[in-house]
Design a protein around this motif. Structure first.
Motif, PDB file in Angstrom:
ATOM      1  N   ALA A 110     -34.230  19.193  75.184  1.00 44.79           N
ATOM      2  CA  ALA A 110     -35.226  18.713  74.481  1.00 44.79           C
ATOM      3  C   ALA A 110     -34.916  17.188  73.374  1.00 44.79           C
ATOM      4  N   ILE A 111     -33.764  16.924  73.102  1.00 39.20           N
ATOM      5  CA  ILE A 111     -33.398  16.126  72.540  1.00 39.20           C
ATOM      6  C   ILE A 111     -33.511  14.593  73.494  1.00 39.20           C
ATOM      7  N   VAL A 112     -32.468  14.632  74.623  1.00 38.90           N
ATOM      8  CA  VAL A 112     -32.895  14.130  75.978  1.00 38.90           C
ATOM      9  C   VAL A 112     -34.011  13.334  76.769  1.00 38.90           C
ATOM     10  N   GLY A 113     -34.472  14.301  76.420  1.00 38.54           N
ATOM     11  CA  GLY A 113     -36.169  14.161  77.394  1.00 38.54           C
ATOM     12  C   GLY A 113     -36.739  13.705  76.255  1.00 38.54           C
ATOM     13  N   ALA A 114     -36.744  13.531  74.772  1.00 39.07           N
ATOM     14  CA  ALA A 114     -37.802  13.900  73.923  1.00 39.07           C
ATOM     15  C   ALA A 114     -37.291  12.164  73.480  1.00 39.07           C
ATOM     16  N   ILE A 115     -36.189  11.538  73.771  1.00 38.76           N
ATOM     17  CA  ILE A 115     -35.829  10.123  73.358  1.00 38.76           C
ATOM     18  C   ILE A 115     -36.328   9.207  74.192  1.00 38.76           C
ATOM     19  N   ALA A 116     -36.025   9.633  75.862  1.00 36.87           N
ATOM     20  CA  ALA A 116     -35.995   9.514  77.119  1.00 36.87           C
ATOM     21  C   ALA A 116     -37.650   8.982  77.304  1.00 36.87           C
ATOM     22  N   GLY A 117     -38.527   9.830  77.321  1.00 36.05           N
ATOM     23  CA  GLY A 117     -40.105  10.413  77.598  1.00 36.05           C
ATOM     24  C   GLY A 117     -40.721   9.380  76.197  1.00 36.05           C
ATOM     25  N   ALA A 118     -39.674   8.900  74.871  1.00 37.28           N
ATOM     26  CA  ALA A 118     -40.501   8.059  73.934  1.00 37.28           C
ATOM     27  C   ALA A 118     -39.968   6.916  74.248  1.00 37.28           C
ATOM     28  N   ALA A 119     -39.067   6.220  74.827  1.00 39.01           N
ATOM     29  CA  ALA A 119     -39.058   5.479  75.379  1.00 39.01           C
ATOM     30  C   ALA A 119     -39.537   4.858  76.794  1.00 39.01           C
ATOM     31  N   LEU A 120     -40.145   5.995  77.567  1.00 39.96           N
ATOM     32  CA  LEU A 120     -40.919   5.163  78.609  1.00 39.96           C
ATOM     33  C   LEU A 120     -42.234   5.289  77.683  1.00 39.96           C
ATOM     34  N   CYS A 121     -42.989   6.174  77.239  1.00 46.15           N
ATOM     35  CA  CYS A 121     -44.192   6.114  76.497  1.00 46.15           C
ATOM     36  C   CYS A 121     -44.224   4.648  75.395  1.00 46.15           C
ATOM     37  N   PHE A 122     -42.858   3.853  75.354  1.00 47.90           N
ATOM     38  CA  PHE A 122     -43.081   2.685  74.701  1.00 47.90           C
ATOM     39  C   PHE A 122     -43.234   1.408  75.618  1.00 47.90           C
ATOM     40  N   ALA A 123     -42.730   1.956  76.955  1.00 43.89           N
ATOM     41  CA  ALA A 123     -43.016   0.885  77.994  1.00 43.89           C
ATOM     42  C   ALA A 123     -43.951   1.288  77.693  1.00 43.89           C
ATOM     43  N   MET A 124     -44.979   2.469  78.122  1.00 41.92           N
ATOM     44  CA  MET A 124     -45.732   2.065  78.947  1.00 41.92           C
ATOM     45  C   MET A 124     -47.084   1.380  77.826  1.00 41.92           C
ATOM     46  N   LEU A 125     -47.057   1.431  76.513  1.00 48.26           N
ATOM     47  CA  LEU A 125     -48.023   0.738  75.724  1.00 48.26           C
ATOM     48  C   LEU A 125     -48.436  -0.852  76.079  1.00 48.26           C
ATOM     49  N   GLN A 126     -47.101  -1.458  77.053  1.00 50.53           N
ATOM     50  CA  GLN A 126     -47.633  -2.666  78.006  1.00 50.53           C
ATOM     51  C   GLN A 126     -48.474  -2.894  78.632  1.00 50.53           C
ATOM     52  N   SER A 127     -48.217  -1.858  79.225  1.00 50.04           N
ATOM     53  CA  SER A 127     -49.341  -1.744  80.900  1.00 50.04           C
ATOM     54  C   SER A 127     -50.721  -1.804  80.206  1.00 50.04           C
TER      55      SER A 127
END
Length: 324
Positions: A110-127
């Motif tokens: 949960a912790i690793v998935g949440a951090i990695a998923g949140a990072a991907l979400c922040f990257a998606m804001l640029q699209s």
């Protein structure tokens, strides 16, 4: 003039009666309209209840009744008599260890998935919203979040298993043996990688809407008041997103804690997590008379899930006002 005067007098005298009659008609119409509106609302309510009937039937027959039967069996012995022995059996080292193993595995993924998923979400804001990249990531996340069980286990066995495609390629072409210190994929720590395969997409699905709800005006207001981007994220954006992030974290924990098929296909006979311990109590041919102990373990899992989901609901209610 006298006749016209009498006509005007009669008209003026009849005006109150006409107004009274009109008021009576209006009053009857106003009484009739609420009753008709109430009838329409009643019909719509009946249609809504009728539409929910198949779902309610499914929930009762395939969720509520099996849950009650499973949990209730934890308070009965093999002869059907009430007992507390199954509940006290949760303190046995093997069963307590299986709960600890499930907690550990769920928390890490949960912790690793949440951090990695949140990072991907922040990257998606640029699209660009609705663009090819955003649509591709959204579609892939929706599919991969539901990709689990035996299919996921087979995919990892065929790819990085002991004789998987990537394993053989690395060993033959690059002389790299990923299993030099043991076949870790078939152990409980080895479940972390397969679990992250569906944990990260689930985080993207749940956290991206909260991230998109941040309004650009808040950043502009912070800059107008002399604040930096760091000030914005620590004083405005971060506190707003924190409940949503924690709620998604709890959802990922519950998702991993309740997973069974992937662990059953990969780990095999080891019973280091509670879902596999329940299977062992139900189908074991060497340890007999402990089937009802599975009910007490199911009760323990149910308590954990209720606590986690109550926390998730509270956090979702707190963040809902920022997503309107």
């Amino acid at each position: 003039m006298g006749q016209r005067g009498r006509l005007m007098t009669e008209t003026i005298a009849a005006a109150p009666a006409i107004d009274a009659a009109a008021a009576g008609v209006t009053s009857r119409d106003s009484r009739r309209q609420p009753s008709s509106a109430a009838g329409r609302r009643s019909r719509r309510g009946g249609a809504a209840v009728l539409g929910l009937t198949p779902f309610a039937f499914y929930v009762v027959v395939f969720l509520a009744i099996p849950t009650l039967v499973a949990v209730g069996s934890g308070f009965l012995d093999e002869n059907g008599r009430f007992t507390w022995s199954n509940i006290t059996g949760l303190a046995e080292p093997a069963i307590a260890g299986s709960f600890f193993g499930a907690f550990w595995l769920s928390a890490v993924t949960a912790i690793v998935g949440a951090i990695a998923g949140a990072a991907l979400c922040f990257a998606m804001l640029q699209s660009r919203p609705g663009g090819v990249t955003r649509s591709l990531v959204d579609s892939a996340s929706s599919v991969l979040a539901q990709f689990g069980g035996v299919m996921l286990a087979f995919a990892f066995i065929a790819t990085i298993g002991a004789q998987g495609l990537v394993t053989v390629l690395l060993r033959n072409q690059f002389h790299i043996n990923i299993y030099e210190n043991g076949v870790w994929l078939y152990t409980v720590p080895g479940l972390i990688l397969p679990y992250l395969y569906f944990q990260i997409p689930l985080m993207v699905i749940t956290f991206l809407p909260a991230l998109e709800s941040l309004r650009p005006q808040w950043l502009e207001a912070t800059a107008t008041l002399g604040g930096s981007r760091w000030t914005y994220w620590t004083r405005v954006g971060g506190p707003i997103l924190l409940p949503s992030f924690l709620g998604s974290l709890l959802l990922l924990f519950a998702n991993a804690f309740s997973s069974y098929a992937t662990a059953a296909a990969l780990v095999g006979q080891a019973n280091n997590i509670v879902s596999l311990q329940i299977r062992q109590a139900l189908i074991s041919e060497t340890v007999l008379g402990r089937a009802n102990l599975a009910g007490s373990m199911a009760l323990g899992m149910l308590v954990v899930m209720i606590v986690v989901m109550l926390g998730y609901s509270a956090l979702v209610r707190r963040t809902a006002r920022w997503q309107r």
